[in-house]
Scaffold this motif. Sequence first.
Motif, PDB file in Angstrom:
ATOM      1  N   GLU A  28       5.841 -10.797 121.780  1.00  0.00           N
ATOM      2  CA  GLU A  28       6.188 -11.866 120.843  1.00  0.00           C
ATOM      3  C   GLU A  28       6.973 -12.989 121.519  1.00  0.00           C
ATOM      4  O   GLU A  28       7.089 -14.090 120.965  1.00  0.00           O
ATOM      5  N   TRP A  29       7.504 -12.736 122.725  1.00  0.00           N
ATOM      6  CA  TRP A  29       8.134 -13.791 123.511  1.00  0.00           C
ATOM      7  C   TRP A  29       7.219 -14.277 124.631  1.00  0.00           C
ATOM      8  O   TRP A  29       7.140 -15.474 124.893  1.00  0.00           O
ATOM      9  N   LEU A  30       6.561 -13.342 125.299  1.00  0.00           N
ATOM     10  CA  LEU A  30       5.743 -13.705 126.453  1.00  0.00           C
ATOM     11  C   LEU A  30       4.568 -14.587 126.052  1.00  0.00           C
ATOM     12  O   LEU A  30       4.229 -15.549 126.755  1.00  0.00           O
ATOM     13  N   GLU A  31       3.936 -14.292 124.935  1.00  0.00           N
ATOM     14  CA  GLU A  31       2.751 -15.061 124.531  1.00  0.00           C
ATOM     15  C   GLU A  31       3.073 -16.514 124.212  1.00  0.00           C
ATOM     16  O   GLU A  31       2.409 -17.427 124.732  1.00  0.00           O
ATOM     17  N   PRO A  32       4.080 -16.848 123.358  1.00  0.00           N
ATOM     18  CA  PRO A  32       4.369 -18.270 123.123  1.00  0.00           C
ATOM     19  C   PRO A  32       4.889 -18.982 124.362  1.00  0.00           C
ATOM     20  O   PRO A  32       4.668 -20.180 124.535  1.00  0.00           O
ATOM     21  N   LEU A  33       5.576 -18.233 125.242  1.00  0.00           N
ATOM     22  CA  LEU A  33       6.065 -18.840 126.475  1.00  0.00           C
ATOM     23  C   LEU A  33       4.903 -19.279 127.353  1.00  0.00           C
ATOM     24  O   LEU A  33       4.853 -20.426 127.827  1.00  0.00           O
ATOM     25  N   CYS A  34       3.939 -18.395 127.560  1.00  0.00           N
ATOM     26  CA  CYS A  34       2.777 -18.741 128.387  1.00  0.00           C
ATOM     27  C   CYS A  34       1.887 -19.767 127.701  1.00  0.00           C
ATOM     28  O   CYS A  34       1.290 -20.633 128.367  1.00  0.00           O
ATOM     29  N   ALA A  35       1.778 -19.689 126.374  1.00  0.00           N
ATOM     30  CA  ALA A  35       0.901 -20.616 125.647  1.00  0.00           C
ATOM     31  C   ALA A  35       1.362 -22.059 125.782  1.00  0.00           C
ATOM     32  O   ALA A  35       0.553 -22.992 125.733  1.00  0.00           O
ATOM     33  N   ALA A  36       2.669 -22.275 125.960  1.00  0.00           N
ATOM     34  CA  ALA A  36       3.200 -23.633 126.072  1.00  0.00           C
ATOM     35  C   ALA A  36       3.208 -24.162 127.501  1.00  0.00           C
ATOM     36  O   ALA A  36       3.505 -25.339 127.733  1.00  0.00           O
ATOM     37  N   ALA A  37       2.864 -23.308 128.472  1.00  0.00           N
ATOM     38  CA  ALA A  37       3.022 -23.662 129.883  1.00  0.00           C
ATOM     39  C   ALA A  37       1.931 -24.604 130.366  1.00  0.00           C
ATOM     40  O   ALA A  37       0.770 -24.510 129.970  1.00  0.00           O
ATOM     41  N   ASP A  38       2.335 -25.504 131.271  1.00  0.00           N
ATOM     42  CA  ASP A  38       1.372 -26.324 132.017  1.00  0.00           C
ATOM     43  C   ASP A  38       1.055 -25.677 133.362  1.00  0.00           C
ATOM     44  O   ASP A  38       0.010 -25.960 133.951  1.00  0.00           O
ATOM     45  N   ALA A  39       1.967 -24.858 133.845  1.00  0.00           N
ATOM     46  CA  ALA A  39       1.741 -24.097 135.077  1.00  0.00           C
ATOM     47  C   ALA A  39       2.604 -22.846 135.009  1.00  0.00           C
ATOM     48  O   ALA A  39       3.691 -22.855 134.424  1.00  0.00           O
ATOM     49  N   ILE A  40       2.099 -21.775 135.598  1.00  0.00           N
ATOM     50  CA  ILE A  40       2.827 -20.504 135.623  1.00  0.00           C
ATOM     51  C   ILE A  40       2.844 -20.010 137.065  1.00  0.00           C
ATOM     52  O   ILE A  40       1.794 -19.862 137.688  1.00  0.00           O
ATOM     53  N   ALA A  41       4.032 -19.796 137.588  1.00  0.00           N
ATOM     54  CA  ALA A  41       4.191 -19.168 138.901  1.00  0.00           C
ATOM     55  C   ALA A  41       4.497 -17.706 138.659  1.00  0.00           C
ATOM     56  O   ALA A  41       5.496 -17.376 138.014  1.00  0.00           O
ATOM     57  N   VAL A  42       3.642 -16.804 139.156  1.00  0.00           N
ATOM     58  CA  VAL A  42       3.785 -15.394 138.841  1.00  0.00           C
ATOM     59  C   VAL A  42       3.800 -14.563 140.122  1.00  0.00           C
ATOM     60  O   VAL A  42       2.976 -14.759 141.016  1.00  0.00           O
ATOM     61  N   TRP A  43       4.767 -13.659 140.201  1.00  0.00           N
ATOM     62  CA  TRP A  43       4.857 -12.706 141.300  1.00  0.00           C
ATOM     63  C   TRP A  43       4.414 -11.343 140.791  1.00  0.00           C
ATOM     64  O   TRP A  43       4.706 -10.969 139.646  1.00  0.00           O
ATOM     65  N   GLY A  44       3.733 -10.573 141.651  1.00  0.00           N
ATOM     66  CA  GLY A  44       3.360  -9.220 141.264  1.00  0.00           C
ATOM     67  C   GLY A  44       2.008  -8.830 141.803  1.00  0.00           C
ATOM     68  O   GLY A  44       1.335  -9.596 142.508  1.00  0.00           O
TER      69      GLY A  44
END
Length: 862
Positions: free
Chosen positions: A219-235
């Motif tokens: 419920e936090w991760l989805e709106p956060l990613c939905a609003a992003a113009d770019a995502i830097a992800v490690w893993g």
Amino acid sequence: MTSAPMSGTAATADTAPAPGTPGGEHHWWQGAFIGDEEVTARLADLPALTDRALGEQLPTEIVLAACDRLSGALGTPGGPVHTRLTRCLTDEGTEAEEAVALLADLAAALSRPALERKLRRELGGPHPERLIRPDARETVYEAWAPVGLLVHIAPGNAAGVAPLSVVEGLLSGNLNVLKTSSSDTPLARLLLAELAAADPTGTLARRIVVLSFSSGRREWLEPLCAAADAIAVWGGEDAVAGITELAPPGCRVVEWGHKISFAYLCRGSWSDPAVLAALAADVCRLEQQACSSPQVVYLDTDDADEVFAVAGDLAAELALVSDKLPRPELDLAEHAEITNTELVARLEQHLGLTRVIAADDGSWRVLADTRPALTASPLHRSVWVKPLPRRDVTATLRPMRRYLQTAAVGGERRDVAALSRALLCAGVTRVTPVGAMLDAYDGEPHDGVYALQCYSRRVAVRADERFTATSCLDDLVAAPLLPAPPTGPLLDKAGVQEQLRHLAPEHAHLYFRSGGTTGAPALSVFTNADYDTQMRAAAHGLLDSGFDPARDRAANLFYCGGMYGSFISFFSILERLNATQIPLAAGDDLAAVAEALVAYRADTLFGMPSYLWQLFHTQRETLRAWGGVRKVYYGGEHFTGEQRRVLQEDFGVEVIRSAAYGSTDLGPLGYQCERAEGSVHHILTDLHTLEVLDTESDRPVPAGEPGRLVFTSRARAGQRLDRYQIGDLGRVPAGDCPCGSRTPRVELLGRHGDVVRVGTYSYHYRRFVDAARTHLGYRGELQVVLTGGTDRERLTVRLDAAYAPSAEEARAAFLTAIPELRSSVEEEGMLTLSVEITDVASFERAATSGKLRAFVDRRTTG
């Protein structure tokens, strides 16, 4: 993975206290610690927040100043910031020594020199956000713009990566939301809170959000990613795939996935104990948690016996190195992976495929394997040794290219060169010496790309001919947002020279000496990067002054030699403008100079007014007959109004303008735009901050009032030229300039040295110049000579015989125009006044620059 530390010189200033983390408030949102309920409400407003944040430009200067201040605080053990963050780490279980080392690495990475070098390498310069002309011959403007909302999904195994990634997002102008794991230490949010506190403008705070929660909290991760113009992800692959599924269409996903690194040893190097000891150190550093840590050691052989022999030698070195370094406790999963890998390898020993050499206490292990296939290590001081003849490098490694990162090569010079090319072709992105796999340099690409470019967009504006004399579009919109000037003591020339005695060699690349017009020549030292930054800024100012590199043909007639910088500087400036240049330099054979101007069709002259005046005066017939000089750009002195009239009416010169306002110590300070009048200049705010202080006390003057000009240079490595009294007087004109630029301006009112005390009165040089022009119509040069005597001092005014009236007429005019001079000569009998009519060659000039000396004071020498 870890972010490799960047080296540099840290400042020593401390930051203002950042608020502590209240109980239960594990998130930091634009300057305040908040709890879970507030996060839920604010996430819904994230798109609107992005719109508001991006409406305010983020100058890199604000980021650099705050980072450098925080760098100084992190590098000050015992200081409040260092103490707070050390406690943050140790309270979470980090060893004290490791905590101190981490803060030292962060201090180096955040220092201004390190970040400026990173900006130069990755985005081309220290101010990439400004819309400037990459080719000065064209009215095309380019800049690096933010992608918008940049979300950072941080790793859990490298405490320094998360805040440094946000700093990269700030350098590229983005609104940054950092997601850390709920199990991570609070270092990232506390460090970024300290960074925001180091920025008194509050700009950085409005660009940073730090949230701490599990990736399972959809419920936090989805709106956060939905609003992003770019995502830097490690893993790993699963983590990256999961975030990619949540990214909206068009969102740029920057993957910093798990990578594998290895060493490659040639025959001569694997028998060298020093090489094996360095390799063992790389294995033990950071417990192989960095992507650049070696997991495999490849040997340039296909002989199994050699593989087993080298494994034994490496094990011996690994035992020695490992015993000197404490080893953290492993959790159950880590212990199980190591045990399983080692067990399988021991079973394969019976087939002659492997050999295992391990410490009795299980603290390290070497796994020798006769098969060359790349195999991941279970880490924690576990390393494979495998054969891989160089002929098979590409075929063996290329199928794993998406996972490859660093290769350390041990061998002869030719081996290193050949293997570097082969390994890069196979997919490796980074080759280092053995023992330096975890080291890095400022601005080094990571995983084959530049992070700042991944977090930016390259944008362009094509304009028409109305913008020919506009170097930067941003200057037409608003005054630049700059850090506040420092509040420390004022610096004078003696202080600058004292600094040079302690300047580190890495900050001393280029040496200049001043012209010595106002005293003994002084030394100034620059780095090559500083010099390049200054020349580019001055080049932009020259564009704004009306110089057109697409059409103008420039003759550089400044003085050269003796470490004097004018000729060299303007050669560099014109070169960066891609201009046509005839680099003649000021020479004694004025006839040859004039002939060259005609032969090479130089229509724009750069030089000292006194030299250019001599050139026009002595070569009148040649230059008037040609009539090709359209523009004159001068420096160091000023043309009088009458001299300007002669150049315009007699020689057809259309533009007479200051080429730059500057000094040898500080470099270029300002430029004169097309609409400037008199001695008004715009300040080069990319380089300097200006204060105008009272002549008697160190306080700012009221708006528009004259005072001492005090500059702080923000673009110098090594030297700290903070609040430097340059020796000039000036005032800030009211209102905006008619040229449209919103950059601040200054009107120059002369130098402190233009005033001398004779008897009971002080005399300003301009008083004599104005008197000669107004009362005599004089348009030549003027010099004042002071000599002592047994009963009274003598003041002699030298005038050029080509333009002067009789000495008696001139003397009477000076006595009439300057009342205090008449009083001192006729009423008090304290001074003798004489006028000397002489050839211009008799005037005294600075030996290096050729600049006319306004006052020649011989009283101290008799």
